[in-house]
Scaffold this motif. Sequence first.
Motif, short mmCIF file in Angstrom:
data_model
loop_
_atom_site.label_atom_id
_atom_site.label_comp_id
_atom_site.label_asym_id
_atom_site.label_seq_id
_atom_site.Cartn_x
_atom_site.Cartn_y
_atom_site.Cartn_z
N MET A 20 78.11 70.84 -15.07
CA MET A 20 78.46 69.72 -14.20
C MET A 20 77.26 68.79 -14.08
O MET A 20 76.11 69.24 -13.95
CB MET A 20 78.91 70.20 -12.83
CG MET A 20 77.88 70.96 -12.04
SD MET A 20 78.65 72.01 -10.78
CE MET A 20 79.50 73.20 -11.83
N ILE A 21 77.55 67.49 -14.18
CA ILE A 21 76.50 66.47 -14.12
C ILE A 21 76.95 65.38 -13.16
O ILE A 21 77.92 64.66 -13.45
CB ILE A 21 76.25 65.85 -15.51
CG1 ILE A 21 75.90 66.93 -16.54
CG2 ILE A 21 75.15 64.81 -15.43
CD1 ILE A 21 75.85 66.43 -17.97
N PRO A 22 76.31 65.23 -12.01
CA PRO A 22 76.66 64.12 -11.11
C PRO A 22 76.27 62.79 -11.73
O PRO A 22 75.34 62.72 -12.52
CB PRO A 22 75.84 64.41 -9.85
CG PRO A 22 74.69 65.23 -10.33
CD PRO A 22 75.19 66.03 -11.50
N ARG A 23 77.03 61.76 -11.41
CA ARG A 23 76.70 60.42 -11.90
C ARG A 23 75.98 59.64 -10.80
O ARG A 23 76.35 59.73 -9.63
CB ARG A 23 77.97 59.66 -12.29
CG ARG A 23 78.42 59.94 -13.70
CD ARG A 23 79.59 59.05 -14.09
NE ARG A 23 79.86 59.17 -15.51
CZ ARG A 23 80.92 58.64 -16.11
NH1 ARG A 23 81.81 57.97 -15.40
NH2 ARG A 23 81.10 58.78 -17.41
N PRO A 24 74.98 58.85 -11.17
CA PRO A 24 74.35 57.97 -10.18
C PRO A 24 75.37 56.97 -9.65
O PRO A 24 76.40 56.70 -10.28
CB PRO A 24 73.25 57.27 -10.98
CG PRO A 24 73.06 58.10 -12.20
CD PRO A 24 74.38 58.72 -12.50
N GLY A 25 75.08 56.40 -8.51
CA GLY A 25 75.95 55.37 -7.96
C GLY A 25 76.75 55.85 -6.76
O GLY A 25 76.77 57.05 -6.44
N PRO A 26 77.44 54.95 -6.11
CA PRO A 26 78.11 55.25 -4.84
C PRO A 26 79.47 55.92 -4.98
O PRO A 26 80.06 56.33 -3.98
CB PRO A 26 78.28 53.86 -4.22
CG PRO A 26 78.41 52.94 -5.40
CD PRO A 26 77.52 53.52 -6.47
N GLU A 27 79.98 56.07 -6.20
CA GLU A 27 81.34 56.59 -6.36
C GLU A 27 81.46 58.07 -6.04
O GLU A 27 82.55 58.56 -5.74
CB GLU A 27 81.84 56.37 -7.80
CG GLU A 27 81.92 54.90 -8.22
CD GLU A 27 80.63 54.45 -8.88
OE1 GLU A 27 79.62 55.19 -8.81
OE2 GLU A 27 80.62 53.33 -9.45
N GLY A 28 80.35 58.81 -6.11
CA GLY A 28 80.39 60.25 -5.86
C GLY A 28 81.06 61.03 -6.97
O GLY A 28 81.64 62.09 -6.74
N HIS A 29 80.95 60.53 -8.20
CA HIS A 29 81.60 61.18 -9.33
C HIS A 29 80.71 62.26 -9.96
O HIS A 29 79.48 62.14 -9.95
CB HIS A 29 81.97 60.15 -10.39
CG HIS A 29 83.11 59.27 -9.99
ND1 HIS A 29 83.48 58.15 -10.70
CD2 HIS A 29 83.98 59.36 -8.94
CE1 HIS A 29 84.52 57.58 -10.11
NE2 HIS A 29 84.83 58.29 -9.05
N VAL A 30 81.36 63.28 -10.48
CA VAL A 30 80.67 64.36 -11.20
C VAL A 30 81.42 64.59 -12.50
O VAL A 30 82.67 64.64 -12.52
CB VAL A 30 80.64 65.67 -10.37
CG1 VAL A 30 79.90 66.77 -11.14
CG2 VAL A 30 79.97 65.42 -9.02
N VAL A 31 80.69 64.73 -13.59
CA VAL A 31 81.29 65.00 -14.89
C VAL A 31 81.27 66.51 -15.13
O VAL A 31 80.21 67.15 -15.06
CB VAL A 31 80.52 64.29 -16.02
CG1 VAL A 31 81.11 64.64 -17.38
CG2 VAL A 31 80.51 62.78 -15.81
N LEU A 32 82.43 67.09 -15.39
CA LEU A 32 82.55 68.52 -15.70
C LEU A 32 82.87 68.68 -17.18
O LEU A 32 83.73 67.98 -17.73
CB LEU A 32 83.68 69.16 -14.87
CG LEU A 32 83.67 68.93 -13.35
CD1 LEU A 32 84.79 69.72 -12.70
CD2 LEU A 32 82.32 69.30 -12.76
N GLY A 33 82.17 69.60 -17.81
CA GLY A 33 82.38 69.77 -19.24
C GLY A 33 82.12 71.18 -19.72
O GLY A 33 82.06 72.13 -18.95
N GLY A 34 81.95 71.26 -21.02
CA GLY A 34 81.70 72.51 -21.69
C GLY A 34 82.53 72.68 -22.93
O GLY A 34 82.97 73.78 -23.26
N HIS A 35 82.75 71.58 -23.67
CA HIS A 35 83.64 71.62 -24.83
C HIS A 35 82.89 71.11 -26.05
O HIS A 35 82.32 70.02 -26.02
CB HIS A 35 84.87 70.75 -24.56
CG HIS A 35 85.85 70.71 -25.69
ND1 HIS A 35 86.87 71.63 -25.83
CD2 HIS A 35 85.99 69.85 -26.73
CE1 HIS A 35 87.59 71.34 -26.89
NE2 HIS A 35 87.07 70.26 -27.46
#
Length: 387
Positions: free
Chosen positions: A246-261
């Motif tokens: 999991m990698i949080p994204r900078p910025g105000p959106e509060g988004h996190v990228v989940l991966g492993g593929h």
Amino acid sequence: MYDAVVLGSGVVGLSIALELQSRGIKVAIVARDIADDSNSIGFASPWAGCNWFSFANGLSDPASEWDTITYKKLDKVARERPDLCEKVPVWDVFERKKRKEEEPWYTDVVDDYKDLTASPSSPLPGNKPYAHYFRTWILHAPKYTKYLGQKARSLGIPIIQHRISSLDEAYNLPPIGKVNLVINATGLGSRSLVGVEDEKVYPARGQTVLVKAPWVRECIFHVEGFFAPGEDADETAKAPPQAAYMIPRPGPEGHVVLGGHYRTNDWSTNTDLVEAERILKDCYNLCPRLAGPNGKSWKDIEVVAHNVGLRPAREGGARLELERRVIGQQGSTNLIPGGVSAGRKVGVVHAYGVGGAGFQNSLGLAENASDLAVQYLKSASSNKARL
């Protein structure tokens, strides 16, 4: 009008163009997919995680130098654009205790590196027994590529959307004019571009789930199985578990990228919902906080989008090389759009095949690629003066 043309407007091509411009080299960028289009599946840059987590295989790997330079230079990006680049903690957790020789090469590069063992008073993410901890950079991939594109244009570097079929064509494009140097940063395109046709280039399919979890502001990786065999692998071979991160994204959106593929030679850009569910479950096991303060299971994670991208990988690693060539060696120049001068001696700096490491080594790769470009231009200028 121009000293060189950069082919490709992914993070590598844009970074090289900006580095060349900073050295007084007048460049133009030509690309099928341009930085402004963050929805294009034609290149990987908009879909990346993305953070600095080196894949380099020790200090003997050229990528370790590119990664080191980039880690240091991202500090300036973060100061100028904290909405695009930020430093956060990262936990790289694993099941088996690493031997001393397996320690990452970058322990003296990153901030606050620690080798940790779990204890009842200090558990590790996912209840894993071991971890490497350090602080690293995260980037907002689609906004960062847009930023690089905007910066290029503000400095007078044109970005021309145009598809070329051969390398020879790039030396005399009508909007740009005659040049003697091309920077080939076409990524997967280097497999089919006439004059390059590198059969070592292949896609490494990636799939991520973008979720909303503003309370998660750290990276967590369990990647012992990141390069695990695909579905067509020998069923008798025991593969490690599929990776999760999991990698949080900078910025105000509060988004996190989940991966492993990671699937080699898979050209599909369709979302696999079975794989998406696996990613959500595995990431929840690493960090239940993804589901929110009141979440009970992975099903409570708020999904924003599913993303698929094709990493531009290459057998044996990335290619960074200056090639001196002669126009017209690939066949009749009558077939080349715009007309070219057969027999003209030119140069090309190849900079492609970085796989999923494009953002984390882009600024270092740009430095080294620009060194080769300047070397060629000085040599060509000296030869012309002697004539």
